[in-house]
Design a protein around this motif. Sequence first.
Motif, PDB file in Angstrom:
ATOM      1  N   GLU A 139     -16.189  43.571  -8.820  1.00  0.00           N
ATOM      2  CA  GLU A 139     -15.193  44.605  -9.131  1.00  0.00           C
ATOM      3  C   GLU A 139     -14.486  45.063  -7.857  1.00  0.00           C
ATOM      4  O   GLU A 139     -13.261  45.237  -7.836  1.00  0.00           O
ATOM      5  N   ARG A 143     -10.613  44.671  -7.769  1.00  0.00           N
ATOM      6  CA  ARG A 143      -9.895  45.914  -8.051  1.00  0.00           C
ATOM      7  C   ARG A 143      -9.452  46.667  -6.805  1.00  0.00           C
ATOM      8  O   ARG A 143      -8.495  47.469  -6.874  1.00  0.00           O
ATOM      9  N   LEU A 146      -5.931  46.550  -6.158  1.00  0.00           N
ATOM     10  CA  LEU A 146      -5.103  47.460  -6.947  1.00  0.00           C
ATOM     11  C   LEU A 146      -5.013  48.828  -6.283  1.00  0.00           C
ATOM     12  O   LEU A 146      -3.975  49.497  -6.344  1.00  0.00           O
ATOM     13  N   LEU A 240      -9.779  42.064 -14.927  1.00  0.00           N
ATOM     14  CA  LEU A 240      -8.376  42.460 -15.030  1.00  0.00           C
ATOM     15  C   LEU A 240      -7.982  42.832 -16.453  1.00  0.00           C
ATOM     16  O   LEU A 240      -7.110  43.685 -16.647  1.00  0.00           O
ATOM     17  N   ARG A 242      -9.880  44.524 -18.409  1.00  0.00           N
ATOM     18  CA  ARG A 242     -10.286  45.945 -18.488  1.00  0.00           C
ATOM     19  C   ARG A 242      -9.306  46.846 -17.753  1.00  0.00           C
ATOM     20  O   ARG A 242      -9.232  48.049 -18.034  1.00  0.00           O
ATOM     21  N   GLU A 243      -8.552  46.266 -16.827  1.00  0.00           N
ATOM     22  CA  GLU A 243      -7.537  47.034 -16.095  1.00  0.00           C
ATOM     23  C   GLU A 243      -6.251  47.195 -16.894  1.00  0.00           C
ATOM     24  O   GLU A 243      -5.343  47.891 -16.468  1.00  0.00           O
ATOM     25  N   ILE A 267      -1.448  49.900 -14.788  1.00  0.00           N
ATOM     26  CA  ILE A 267      -2.757  49.334 -14.433  1.00  0.00           C
ATOM     27  C   ILE A 267      -3.736  50.475 -14.178  1.00  0.00           C
ATOM     28  O   ILE A 267      -3.434  51.432 -13.469  1.00  0.00           O
ATOM     29  N   ARG A 268      -4.918  50.367 -14.765  1.00  0.00           N
ATOM     30  CA  ARG A 268      -5.874  51.477 -14.748  1.00  0.00           C
ATOM     31  C   ARG A 268      -6.173  51.994 -13.342  1.00  0.00           C
ATOM     32  O   ARG A 268      -6.119  53.209 -13.093  1.00  0.00           O
ATOM     33  N   SER A 269      -6.522  51.101 -12.405  1.00  0.00           N
ATOM     34  CA  SER A 269      -6.912  51.548 -11.066  1.00  0.00           C
ATOM     35  C   SER A 269      -5.745  52.110 -10.276  1.00  0.00           C
ATOM     36  O   SER A 269      -5.950  52.798  -9.275  1.00  0.00           O
ATOM     37  N   SER A 273      -6.398  56.252 -10.386  1.00  0.00           N
ATOM     38  CA  SER A 273      -7.087  56.543  -9.125  1.00  0.00           C
ATOM     39  C   SER A 273      -6.632  57.899  -8.599  1.00  0.00           C
ATOM     40  O   SER A 273      -5.510  58.339  -8.844  1.00  0.00           O
TER      41      SER A 273
END
Length: 338
Positions: A139, A143, A146, A240, A242-243, A267-269, A273
């Motif tokens: 991860e 990630r 990102l 990715l 999951r992102e 994108i999630r991250s 963040s």
Amino acid sequence: MLVLRPVEPTDLPQLQQLARDSLVGVTSLPDDSERLREKITRSCASFDTDAVTHGPENYFFVLEDLSTQRLVGCSEILATAGFNEPFYSLRNRHFTSASRELNIEHGVPALSLCHDLSGHTLLRGFHINANRVRTPFSELLSRARLLFIAAHAPRFAEAVITEIVGYSDEKGRSPFWDALGKHFFDLPYAEAERLCGLQSRTFLAELMPQYPIYVPMLPQAAQACIGRIHPDGQEAFDILEREGFETNSYIDLFDAGPTLYARTANIRSIAHSRTASVEQTPQVDARGRYLLSNDALHGFRAIVAELDYHPDQSLALTPAMCAALNVTDGGAVRLITL
């Protein structure tokens, strides 16, 4: 502790070992010292630029075990796919034919050579040692890129893509390549991918058929490869996905592996963040596991850490965490739940 950081010239010998161990199809990690040296030099120059928009920069990261000073993985971000040469893919879409006289309309899936994805930011070169697969460090390796994009958004495009390695058997044979590409090049799949890593996919792509290829005319084994992931590429895909990345109608030119796509802002991250101010403490009352990075450019660092994070409060980090991230008391860090 493992830390993700930008590659350095002294990493070349260890990086070449990672290249030898990497999966066939990861063409951005060639087992060639001169090519790798060029990539390192280009990456160092990219981190040193004062870019205000996305251009030809390539950001190459390595995952280092600080206790042994050994590299256990690497990954990259190409700021703009197709900046210096077309970024070729196969577009998989239905071709519809119709007859008014017979009142028949029929759709047939067809593959067309294109460079529609040129201009997007490209994640590539993901490789991690086998003993670290499906751990939090996978991860981190994927990630943390990102988090770097989140910290330096103007350097990257409004959409991000990545190509997942397609299916090949234990002997390195790709049924898709054997049914299509091999007719235009008298080369096995593994050799074609190796040449792409050493030179460019452009010269191969230019010799591929310029007209649509009707999928039903391919052998069944080749059709089954379209969008199929190599088992060793599944983890990169899952992380990715999951992102928020999704498959689209584009596949890899040589092995038909899927292409993932996401709008950068979604994108999630990147979207979720958060930044926090550092408070150095002897120990941390850990309540959860996080990906953690600084927002530096050339000095970018990222780790996995057990933390007790509360929004709008300073973040307690141990001296070892601060040293790994190269931050001091009162400095800023970026974090996202693992």
